[in-house]
Design a protein around this motif. Structure first.
Motif, PDB file in Angstrom:
ATOM      1  N   PRO A   1      39.954  25.065  36.190  1.00 15.45           N
ATOM      2  CA  PRO A   1      40.329  26.019  37.248  1.00 15.45           C
ATOM      3  C   PRO A   1      39.416  27.240  37.284  1.00 15.45           C
ATOM      4  CG  PRO A   1      41.800  26.252  35.370  1.00 15.45           C
ATOM      5  CD  PRO A   1      40.930  25.065  35.090  1.00 15.45           C
ATOM      6  N   LEU A   2      39.155  27.720  38.487  1.00 17.60           N
ATOM      7  CA  LEU A   2      38.452  28.986  38.680  1.00 17.60           C
ATOM      8  C   LEU A   2      39.500  30.084  38.767  1.00 17.60           C
ATOM      9  CD1 LEU A   2      35.753  30.468  39.308  1.00 17.60           C
ATOM     10  CD2 LEU A   2      36.269  30.104  41.731  1.00 17.60           C
ATOM     11  N   GLU A   3      39.387  31.110  37.915  1.00 15.19           N
ATOM     12  CA  GLU A   3      40.391  32.160  37.860  1.00 15.19           C
ATOM     13  C   GLU A   3      39.974  33.345  38.722  1.00 15.19           C
ATOM     14  OE1 GLU A   3      42.425  32.721  33.988  1.00 15.19           O
ATOM     15  OE2 GLU A   3      40.801  31.488  33.194  1.00 15.19           O
ATOM     16  N   GLU A   4      40.869  33.726  39.616  1.00 11.96           N
ATOM     17  CA  GLU A   4      40.558  34.757  40.601  1.00 11.96           C
ATOM     18  C   GLU A   4      40.185  36.085  39.941  1.00 11.96           C
ATOM     19  OE1 GLU A   4      42.660  36.833  44.516  1.00 11.96           O
ATOM     20  OE2 GLU A   4      43.621  35.145  43.494  1.00 11.96           O
ATOM     21  N   LYS A   5      40.902  36.489  38.901  1.00 13.95           N
ATOM     22  CA  LYS A   5      40.621  37.761  38.236  1.00 13.95           C
ATOM     23  C   LYS A   5      39.214  37.774  37.656  1.00 13.95           C
ATOM     24  CE  LYS A   5      42.207  40.867  34.550  1.00 13.95           C
ATOM     25  NZ  LYS A   5      43.231  41.098  33.485  1.00 13.95           N
ATOM     26  N   ALA A   6      38.797  36.650  37.076  1.00 12.97           N
ATOM     27  CA  ALA A   6      37.457  36.581  36.484  1.00 12.97           C
ATOM     28  C   ALA A   6      36.378  36.730  37.547  1.00 12.97           C
ATOM     29  CB  ALA A   6      37.289  35.265  35.727  1.00 12.97           C
ATOM     30  N   VAL A   7      36.609  36.159  38.730  1.00 14.74           N
ATOM     31  CA  VAL A   7      35.640  36.281  39.817  1.00 14.74           C
ATOM     32  C   VAL A   7      35.520  37.739  40.258  1.00 14.74           C
ATOM     33  CG1 VAL A   7      35.166  35.684  42.229  1.00 14.74           C
ATOM     34  CG2 VAL A   7      35.941  33.921  40.629  1.00 14.74           C
ATOM     35  N   HIS A   8      36.642  38.424  40.398  1.00 12.35           N
ATOM     36  CA  HIS A   8      36.608  39.839  40.770  1.00 12.35           C
ATOM     37  C   HIS A   8      35.847  40.654  39.724  1.00 12.35           C
ATOM     38  CE1 HIS A   8      39.075  39.987  44.404  1.00 12.35           C
ATOM     39  NE2 HIS A   8      39.877  39.085  43.847  1.00 12.35           N
ATOM     40  N   GLN A   9      36.059  40.345  38.445  1.00 14.22           N
ATOM     41  CA  GLN A   9      35.349  41.060  37.378  1.00 14.22           C
ATOM     42  C   GLN A   9      33.846  40.789  37.444  1.00 14.22           C
ATOM     43  OE1 GLN A   9      37.301  39.751  33.762  1.00 14.22           O
ATOM     44  NE2 GLN A   9      38.615  41.562  33.707  1.00 14.22           N
ATOM     45  N   LEU A  10      33.469  39.548  37.693  1.00 14.28           N
ATOM     46  CA  LEU A  10      32.046  39.205  37.746  1.00 14.28           C
ATOM     47  C   LEU A  10      31.357  39.895  38.913  1.00 14.28           C
ATOM     48  CD1 LEU A  10      29.720  37.529  36.559  1.00 14.28           C
ATOM     49  CD2 LEU A  10      30.429  35.642  38.053  1.00 14.28           C
ATOM     50  N   LEU A  11      31.996  39.882  40.087  1.00 10.54           N
ATOM     51  CA  LEU A  11      31.390  40.540  41.246  1.00 10.54           C
ATOM     52  C   LEU A  11      31.336  42.054  41.055  1.00 10.54           C
ATOM     53  CD1 LEU A  11      32.864  38.492  44.221  1.00 10.54           C
ATOM     54  CD2 LEU A  11      30.455  38.649  43.527  1.00 10.54           C
ATOM     55  N   ALA A  12      32.305  42.610  40.338  1.00 13.05           N
ATOM     56  CA  ALA A  12      32.264  44.048  40.053  1.00 13.05           C
ATOM     57  C   ALA A  12      31.034  44.381  39.221  1.00 13.05           C
ATOM     58  CB  ALA A  12      33.534  44.483  39.329  1.00 13.05           C
ATOM     59  N   PHE A  13      30.728  43.537  38.252  1.00 13.16           N
ATOM     60  CA  PHE A  13      29.539  43.788  37.445  1.00 13.16           C
ATOM     61  C   PHE A  13      28.266  43.545  38.240  1.00 13.16           C
ATOM     62  CE2 PHE A  13      32.098  44.240  33.722  1.00 13.16           C
ATOM     63  CZ  PHE A  13      31.332  45.079  32.936  1.00 13.16           C
TER      64      PHE A  13
ATOM     65  N   PRO B   1      38.807  35.567  32.452  1.00 14.47           N
ATOM     66  CA  PRO B   1      38.868  37.029  32.474  1.00 14.47           C
ATOM     67  C   PRO B   1      38.756  37.631  31.080  1.00 14.47           C
ATOM     68  CG  PRO B   1      40.629  36.076  33.796  1.00 14.47           C
ATOM     69  CD  PRO B   1      40.020  34.950  33.028  1.00 14.47           C
ATOM     70  N   GLY B   2      38.125  38.792  31.023  1.00 15.98           N
ATOM     71  CA  GLY B   2      38.076  39.577  29.806  1.00 15.98           C
ATOM     72  C   GLY B   2      38.751  40.909  30.038  1.00 15.98           C
ATOM     73  N   THR B   3      38.669  41.790  29.046  1.00 17.61           N
ATOM     74  CA  THR B   3      39.269  43.108  29.183  1.00 17.61           C
ATOM     75  C   THR B   3      38.595  43.900  30.300  1.00 17.61           C
ATOM     76  OG1 THR B   3      39.757  43.119  26.831  1.00 17.61           O
ATOM     77  CG2 THR B   3      39.872  45.235  27.965  1.00 17.61           C
ATOM     78  N   ILE B   4      37.267  43.871  30.306  1.00 16.50           N
ATOM     79  CA  ILE B   4      36.489  44.536  31.362  1.00 16.50           C
ATOM     80  C   ILE B   4      35.550  43.523  31.997  1.00 16.50           C
ATOM     81  CG2 ILE B   4      34.893  46.405  31.919  1.00 16.50           C
ATOM     82  CD1 ILE B   4      35.912  47.894  29.476  1.00 16.50           C
ATOM     83  N   ALA B   5      34.664  42.966  31.179  1.00 19.14           N
ATOM     84  CA  ALA B   5      33.736  41.941  31.671  1.00 19.14           C
ATOM     85  C   ALA B   5      34.347  40.564  31.471  1.00 19.14           C
ATOM     86  CB  ALA B   5      32.419  42.034  30.912  1.00 19.14           C
ATOM     87  N   PRO B   6      34.121  39.647  32.400  1.00 18.37           N
ATOM     88  CA  PRO B   6      34.629  38.290  32.201  1.00 18.37           C
ATOM     89  C   PRO B   6      33.856  37.592  31.093  1.00 18.37           C
ATOM     90  CG  PRO B   6      33.254  38.379  34.162  1.00 18.37           C
ATOM     91  CD  PRO B   6      33.382  39.786  33.660  1.00 18.37           C
TER      92      PRO B   6
END
Length: 464
Positions: free
Chosen positions: A43-55, A78-83
């Protein structure tokens, strides 16, 4: 509605375009884009994608784009800040301290023992007792001169080894072998360092200190694991590093412990404090450092990264010495030591890897599964689209908080053995909390990131 269709609709509402083709997601918003290597079965996790695009969207205080490229490997979550599983490249004059966080140079070390499972198994209970004592019950003895730490931070690993006194664990260490093994530590020769970035207790005061963290695996997903070589996938490469079917090997996963937290937290704060007055702070609260401060950060990061290497060396030496005491001669050798959370300058850019591993052409790497799944020794193929990287493991499937809420299922631990003083560790790190390693390896092999060398199965795992 398929999972992918649901994701596309959710991302569309967030103004993110999502495309999927041949096992690769491409995600983009108005500020940035990134690619994610992920098989359809995971699965692709939505939160992780948002974190990656933020970086991928980070800018310098002057408003210039700080990121040249962003991608993620199949252990992406997802990670705490960076995925975790993310790889971000910036110009040489720019770094993003939060991209690698506080567990600086969390990494892995693999050693052969020269012993087969048939030789070791009859002594399993005695061996487990001895290793539990030194790894988990504070029976280690690691007296280290402050001058050795100062040499490590200012000059590097060889200078550290030269200044060790033959006491405690160092009395039984093969100094010449350790110095030869430095060359098999990926990226270690690229790390800078200055002792002024370390806590003063490491370089002043007492002549010899017994650092409470040196020689400890740490919590979370860190471990020391005895494994068995189950299958050779490339016999020439395996022969080169001494891997033989049926042999017992030692895999170590640990990082920079308290020193890494000291450096990482301090420099994430400094990046925020260095933001120019009067300029709006980024909504993501992700800050880039540019110019001289970026260079300063790399020196400070190098101090923590060198310490993480020394920590894995001590863990390995303690295990080596228990094996030697029980089985006689020590024929062990280092296969490779690889970093995860570091920034390395490669091809004129700074490559930030968060839970990802360098995989340059011909370079060995380690990709563990879980306590109940295989681990792999691989060689990189230097794929430029993935910034010459590969995954650092299978990746979590279920967050620790969720695993703790789940009632333990009877029989889940019948095929794996975890030695720990903390029952919560056995629960949080249970195999079902992780993705299956097979699709993670297959995706990277098919995409040309890596080629397999050997498959290892877990035998006994030690977790703090």
């Amino acid at each position: 509605m398929s999972h992918q269709k649901r994701l596309q609709r959710a991302f569309a509402r967030a103004h993110i375009d999502l495309r999927y083709e041949d096992g690769i997601y491409t995600v983009r918003n108005e500020s940035a884009q990134a690619t994610i290597l992920l098989p359809a079965s995971l699965p692709l996790e939505e939160k992780a994608v948002h974190q990656l695009l933020a970086f991928a969207s980070v800018k310098t205080p002057q408003g210039d784009p700080a990121v040249c490229a962003a991608c993620a490997t199949p252990d992406f979550h997802p990670g705490t800040i960076a995925p975790v599983g993310s790889v971000v490249a910036t110009p040489k004059s720019v770094v993003i301290p939060a991209a690698i966080g506080t567990d600086i140079n969390c990494g892995m070390r693999l050693l052969t023992t020269g012993l087969s499972l048939a030789q070791v198994a009859p002594q399993q209970s005695v061996l487990i007792g001895r290793l539990k004592s030194v790894l988990l019950e504070n029976a280690r003895n690691v007296p280290t001169p402050t001058q050795a730490f100062k040499a490590l931070f200012d000059a590097g690993p060889l200078a550290f080894l030269e200044r060790l006194a033959p006491e405690g664990v160092w009395a039984g260490a093969n100094r010449d072998r350790l110095m030869e093994e430095v060359a098999r530590c990926v990226g270690l020769d690229q790390l800078g360092g200055e002792s002024r970035h370390a806590p003063a207790s490491f370089t002043s005061g007492r002549e010899v200190i017994r650092d409470p963290c040196l020689g400890t695996p740490g919590a979370g997903n860190h471990f020391v694991e005895l494994q068995v070589v189950e299958q050779i996938l490339d016999r020439h490469a395996a022969y080169e590093v001494g891997l033989r079917t049926g042999d017992v090997v030692i895999m170590i996963h640990s990082g920079s412990r308290d020193l890494g937290f000291h450096v990482g937290a301090r420099w994430m704060d400094r990046a925020r404090e260095a933001w120019l007055p009067g300029i709006k702070h980024p909504e993501s609260r992700l800050y880039a450092l540019a110019g001289p401060l970026a260079g300063e950060y790399l020196q400070a990061m190098g101090v923590a990264a060198r310490y993480a290497w020394a920590n894995r060396v001590v863990l390995a030496e303690m295990v080596r010495q228990e094996f030697a005491g029980l089985f006689g001669a020590d024929e062990s050798r280092l296969v490779v030591d690889v970093p995860h959370n570091v920034v390395l300058t490669e091809q004129d850019v700074n490559v930030h890897r968060k839970g990802a591993t360098p995989a340059h052409a011909g370079q060995f790497a380690l990709i563990p599964g879980s306590m109940g799944d295989s681990s792999y020794v691989v060689r990189g193929l230097g794929h430029e689209d993935w910034l010459r990287s590969c995954s650092h493991g299978a990746g979590r499937r279920i967050r620790r908080q969720e695993v703790r809420r789940m009632a333990p299922a009877d029989g889940r631990d019948q095929d794996w053995q975890c030695v720990t003083l903390r029952e919560e560790r056995r629960i949080e790190e249970a195999p079902h909390a992780y993705k299956p390693i097979g699709p993670v390896i297959e995706a990277q092999t098919e995409a040309g990131l890596i080629e397999g060398v050997a498959r290892l199965r877990p035998w006994t795992t030690f977790k703090a």
